[in-house]
Write an enzyme that holds these catalytic residues in place. Structure first.
Site, PDB file in Angstrom:
ATOM      1  N   SER A   1      49.075  21.709 -20.226  1.00 11.00           N
ATOM      2  CA  SER A   1      48.430  21.447 -21.288  1.00 11.00           C
ATOM      3  C   SER A   1      49.294  21.695 -22.639  1.00 11.00           C
ATOM      4  O   SER A   1      50.022  22.983 -22.596  1.00 11.00           O
ATOM      5  CB  SER A   1      47.272  22.323 -21.396  1.00 11.00           C
ATOM      6  OG  SER A   1      46.479  22.112 -22.625  1.00 11.00           O
TER       7      SER A   1
ATOM      8  N   TYR B   1      42.201  29.510 -21.249  1.00 12.80           N
ATOM      9  CA  TYR B   1      42.738  28.354 -20.617  1.00 12.80           C
ATOM     10  C   TYR B   1      44.159  27.920 -20.795  1.00 12.80           C
ATOM     11  O   TYR B   1      44.791  27.873 -19.779  1.00 12.80           O
ATOM     12  CB  TYR B   1      42.082  27.122 -21.352  1.00 12.80           C
ATOM     13  CG  TYR B   1      42.246  25.841 -21.017  1.00 12.80           C
ATOM     14  CD1 TYR B   1      42.410  25.430 -19.860  1.00 12.80           C
ATOM     15  CD2 TYR B   1      42.880  24.990 -21.848  1.00 12.80           C
ATOM     16  CE1 TYR B   1      42.830  23.989 -19.393  1.00 12.80           C
ATOM     17  CE2 TYR B   1      43.439  23.574 -21.831  1.00 12.80           C
ATOM     18  CZ  TYR B   1      43.211  23.199 -20.300  1.00 12.80           C
ATOM     19  OH  TYR B   1      43.720  21.928 -20.028  1.00 12.80           O
TER      20      TYR B   1
ATOM     21  N   LYS C   1      47.217  27.944 -17.542  1.00 12.72           N
ATOM     22  CA  LYS C   1      48.079  27.054 -17.457  1.00 12.72           C
ATOM     23  C   LYS C   1      49.371  27.238 -17.376  1.00 12.72           C
ATOM     24  O   LYS C   1      50.478  26.904 -16.581  1.00 12.72           O
ATOM     25  CB  LYS C   1      47.827  25.652 -18.566  1.00 12.72           C
ATOM     26  CG  LYS C   1      46.523  25.215 -18.117  1.00 12.72           C
ATOM     27  CD  LYS C   1      46.574  24.073 -17.112  1.00 12.72           C
ATOM     28  CE  LYS C   1      45.204  23.307 -16.975  1.00 12.72           C
ATOM     29  NZ  LYS C   1      45.433  22.314 -15.771  1.00 12.72           N
TER      30      LYS C   1
HETATM   31  N1  LIG Z   1      41.072  16.075 -20.845  1.00 15.38           N
HETATM   32  C1  LIG Z   1      42.157  16.485 -21.291  1.00 15.38           C
HETATM   33  O1  LIG Z   1      42.207  16.060 -22.659  1.00 15.38           O
HETATM   34  C2  LIG Z   1      43.249  17.129 -21.001  1.00 15.38           C
HETATM   35  C3  LIG Z   1      44.189  17.527 -21.758  1.00 15.38           C
HETATM   36  C4  LIG Z   1      45.161  18.377 -21.029  1.00 15.38           C
HETATM   37  C5  LIG Z   1      45.286  18.779 -19.964  1.00 15.38           C
HETATM   38  N2  LIG Z   1      44.269  18.340 -19.219  1.00 15.38           N
HETATM   39  C6  LIG Z   1      44.374  18.935 -17.815  1.00 15.38           C
HETATM   40  O2  LIG Z   1      44.153  17.603 -17.002  1.00 15.38           O
HETATM   41  C7  LIG Z   1      43.501  18.122 -15.785  1.00 15.38           C
HETATM   42  C8  LIG Z   1      42.281  17.010 -15.647  1.00 15.38           C
HETATM   43  O3  LIG Z   1      41.427  17.029 -16.719  1.00 15.38           O
HETATM   44  P1  LIG Z   1      40.036  15.990 -16.903  1.00 15.38           P
HETATM   45  O4  LIG Z   1      39.879  15.980 -18.183  1.00 15.38           O
HETATM   46  O5  LIG Z   1      40.410  14.936 -16.063  1.00 15.38           O
HETATM   47  O6  LIG Z   1      38.975  17.275 -16.409  1.00 15.38           O
HETATM   48  P2  LIG Z   1      37.713  16.779 -15.500  1.00 15.38           P
HETATM   49  O7  LIG Z   1      37.032  17.843 -15.596  1.00 15.38           O
HETATM   50  O8  LIG Z   1      37.268  15.527 -15.472  1.00 15.38           O
HETATM   51  O9  LIG Z   1      38.599  16.823 -13.917  1.00 15.38           O
HETATM   52  C9  LIG Z   1      38.956  18.235 -12.992  1.00 15.38           C
HETATM   53  C10 LIG Z   1      38.392  17.807 -11.717  1.00 15.38           C
HETATM   54  O10 LIG Z   1      38.853  19.071 -10.837  1.00 15.38           O
HETATM   55  C11 LIG Z   1      37.499  19.164 -10.274  1.00 15.38           C
HETATM   56  N3  LIG Z   1      37.782  20.753  -9.871  1.00 15.38           N
HETATM   57  C12 LIG Z   1      37.689  21.880 -10.592  1.00 15.38           C
HETATM   58  N4  LIG Z   1      37.685  22.852 -10.041  1.00 15.38           N
HETATM   59  C13 LIG Z   1      38.076  22.690  -8.807  1.00 15.38           C
HETATM   60  C14 LIG Z   1      38.538  23.531  -7.745  1.00 15.38           C
HETATM   61  N5  LIG Z   1      38.355  24.764  -7.714  1.00 15.38           N
HETATM   62  N6  LIG Z   1      38.868  22.776  -6.741  1.00 15.38           N
HETATM   63  C15 LIG Z   1      38.712  21.449  -6.357  1.00 15.38           C
HETATM   64  N7  LIG Z   1      38.258  20.671  -7.536  1.00 15.38           N
HETATM   65  C16 LIG Z   1      37.978  21.293  -8.782  1.00 15.38           C
HETATM   66  C17 LIG Z   1      36.489  19.049 -10.950  1.00 15.38           C
HETATM   67  O11 LIG Z   1      35.432  18.901 -10.124  1.00 15.38           O
HETATM   68  C18 LIG Z   1      36.845  17.770 -11.648  1.00 15.38           C
HETATM   69  O12 LIG Z   1      36.744  16.388 -10.694  1.00 15.38           O
HETATM   70  C19 LIG Z   1      42.984  19.444 -15.811  1.00 15.38           C
HETATM   71  O13 LIG Z   1      43.937  20.214 -15.438  1.00 15.38           O
HETATM   72  C20 LIG Z   1      43.226  19.616 -17.542  1.00 15.38           C
HETATM   73  O14 LIG Z   1      43.185  20.869 -17.558  1.00 15.38           O
HETATM   74  C21 LIG Z   1      43.141  17.737 -19.594  1.00 15.38           C
END
Ligand SMILES: NC(=O)c1ccc[n+]([C@@H]2O[C@H](COP(=O)([O-])OP(=O)(O)OC[C@H]3O[C@@H](n4cnc5c(N)ncnc54)[C@H](O)[C@@H]3O)[C@@H](O)[C@H]2O)c1
Length: 329
Positions: A117, A141, A145
C-alpha cells in the site's frame, strides 16, 4: 499448476481471479469471508474458507493442489480501524502473512505478488511519490504492510523467495460482473454512489481545511481492472525474470474529495449532499504516486483510471447490484 490467491473473494482479489481465469490460469482461492463474498467467485472456482495464518489448512491446500505462486491480497485494509484495533492489523496482516510465507516456502513456492500500500509512505515529503522515497507510515495499517514488505525482502536474500510488492491506494470502479461491496463501507466513491441513489441521505467528508485548493484531501484513484491487470503482469514478470521488485500502481493524477463528488453528480445526474466532518487521524493530506517504473517494467498502462470511467463503471455496477452481493429478496 495453480496460483493461490489469498483474499480472492474480496474486491480487488475477485477481479484479479476473473482476469486470471479469462487467461486460462488455474486458480485456488483462500479467503475467510470476513470481508469478502463467495458470490464474487464463480461456483466452479476451487475455494477454501479459512485464515491465511492457518498452517494446517495451508498444508492441505499445498498438498491437494500444485501451487506454483501466490498473489496475497488477504488483509484488513481500513486506516481508521487500524488505529482503533492495531492488534488485529498486526496479527492478520503481519503475523498471518508471515505464516503464509513460511508455508509457501515449505511447499517450495517461491513466487509471491504482494498487495502492499501507499500507506507505507505515511505523509510523503515529495509528490508524486516514487519507489525510492522514504517510508514512514503514520498508521498501524501502513506499518503492517511495510513490515511484511521487509520480511519479503529478507526471505528473498535468505531463501530465494522472489516477490513483487505492489504499492497502491484508492482502488475504485467495477467490471461488468464484479464491484465493491464492504460493510461498513469507508471508501469515498461507493459511499458517494449510495448517497446519489438515495440509500443514504448525505455523504460524510472527513476534513475540510487541509492545505489543498478546496480544503479536502487529494488522492490518486485507480481502476480495479487496471490493478488486476498489473497483478497478473507482475506474476508473469516474476515467471520470466525471477527478480524481486517494489512498484507503484497509480494514475499519477490527484483528485480532491470535492472533485470526486462533483464527478459523481455529473455521471449519475443526481444530487449528493456533502457534510464536512473533522479529519480522521492517520489520513495524509495528499497522496499521488508516479507509476512509471511499473509501466515500463510490466508494459502496463492504467487505461481505465480516468475519474469519469471509474465513477461510471462503479455506478453501472451499483445500479445492477443496489445491495452489493446480497440478493434482492
Ligand atoms: N482497496 C484499496 O483501495 C487498496 C489500496 C491499497 C492496497 N490494498 C490492499 O489490497 C488488498 C485487497 O483489498 P480490497 O480492497 O480488495 O479488500 P477486501 O476487504 O475487499 O478484500 C480482502 C479479502 O481478504 C479476506 N481476508 C481478510 N483477512 C483474512 C484472513 N486472515 N484470512 C483469509 N482471508 C482474509 C477478506 O474476507 C476479503 O475477502 C488488501 O491487502 C489491501 O490492503 C487495497
Amino acid at each position: 499448476m495453480a496460483i493461490l490467491v489469498t483474499g480472492g473473494a474480496g474486491y480487488i482479489g475477485s477481479v484479479t481471479v476473473e482476469n486470471l481465469l479469462s487467461r486460462g490460469e488455474n486458480v485456488v482461492v483462500l479467503d475467510n469471508l470476513s470481508r469478502g463474498h463467495r458470490e464474487a467467485l464463480g461456483a466452479n472456482v476451487i475455494f477454501y474458507q479459512g485464515n491465511v495464518g492457518d498452517r494446517e489448512l495451508l498444508e492441505r491446500i499445498t498438498t491437494e493442489n500444485e501451487i506454483e505462486s501466490c498473489i496475497h491480497f488477504a488483509a484488513l485494509a481500513y486506516v481508521g480501524e487500524s488505529i482503533e484495533k492495531p492488534r488485529e492489523y498486526f496479527e492478520i496482516n503481519l503475523e498471518q502473512g508471515i505464516t503464509l510465507l513460511g508455508s509457501l516456502l515449505k511447499a517450495g513456492v517461491r513466487r509471491v505478488v504482494f498487495s502492499s500500500s501507499c500507506a507505507t509512505y505515511g505523509d510523503p515529503e515529495h509528490l508524486p511519490i516514487i519507489e525510492t522515497a522514504r517510508q514512514w507510515p503514520i498508521n498501524p495499517y501502513g506499518w503492517s504492510k511495510l513490515l511484511l514488505e521487509r520480511a519479503l525482502a529478507s526471505y528473498d536474500e535468505a531463501y530465494g523467495l522472489k516477490f513483487i510488492a505492489l504499492r497502491y491506494f484508492n482502488a475504485a470502479g467495477a467490471t461488468e460482473a464484479l464491484g465493491e461491496h464492504h460493510e461498513p463501507e469507508t471508501h469515498l466513491i461507493p459511499n458517494a454512489l449510495r448517497a446519489a441513489s438515495g440509500q443514504t441521505s448525505k455523504l460524510e467528508v472527513f476534513g475540510g481545511s487541509y492545505p489543498t485548493p478546496d480544503g479536502t484531501a487529494i488522492r490518486d484513484y485507480i481502476h480495479v481492472s487496471d490493478l488486476a491487470d498489473a497483478h497478473v503482469r507482475s506474476l508473469n514478470h516474476l515467471r520470466r525474470h525471477n527478480q524481486s521488485e517494489f512498484l507503484y500502481l497509480a494514475s499519477g493524477r490527484g483528485y480532491s474529495v470535492l472533485e470526486v463528488i462533483e464527478c459523481v453528480r455529473e455521471v449519475t445526474g443526481r444530487p449528493v449532499y456533502a457534510h464536512i466532518r473533522p479529519p480522521r487521524r492517520g489520513d495524509p493530506c495528499r497522496l499521488v504516486a508516479d507509476s512509471s517504473k511499473a509501466q515500463k517494467l510490466l508494459s502496463w498502462q492504467p487505461c481505465h483510471s480516468d475519474l469519469p470511467t471509474i465513477v461510471r463503471t462503479a455506478w453501472d455496477w451499483h445500479l445492477r447490484h443496489p445491495n452489493g452481493y446480497v440478493a434482492v429478496p
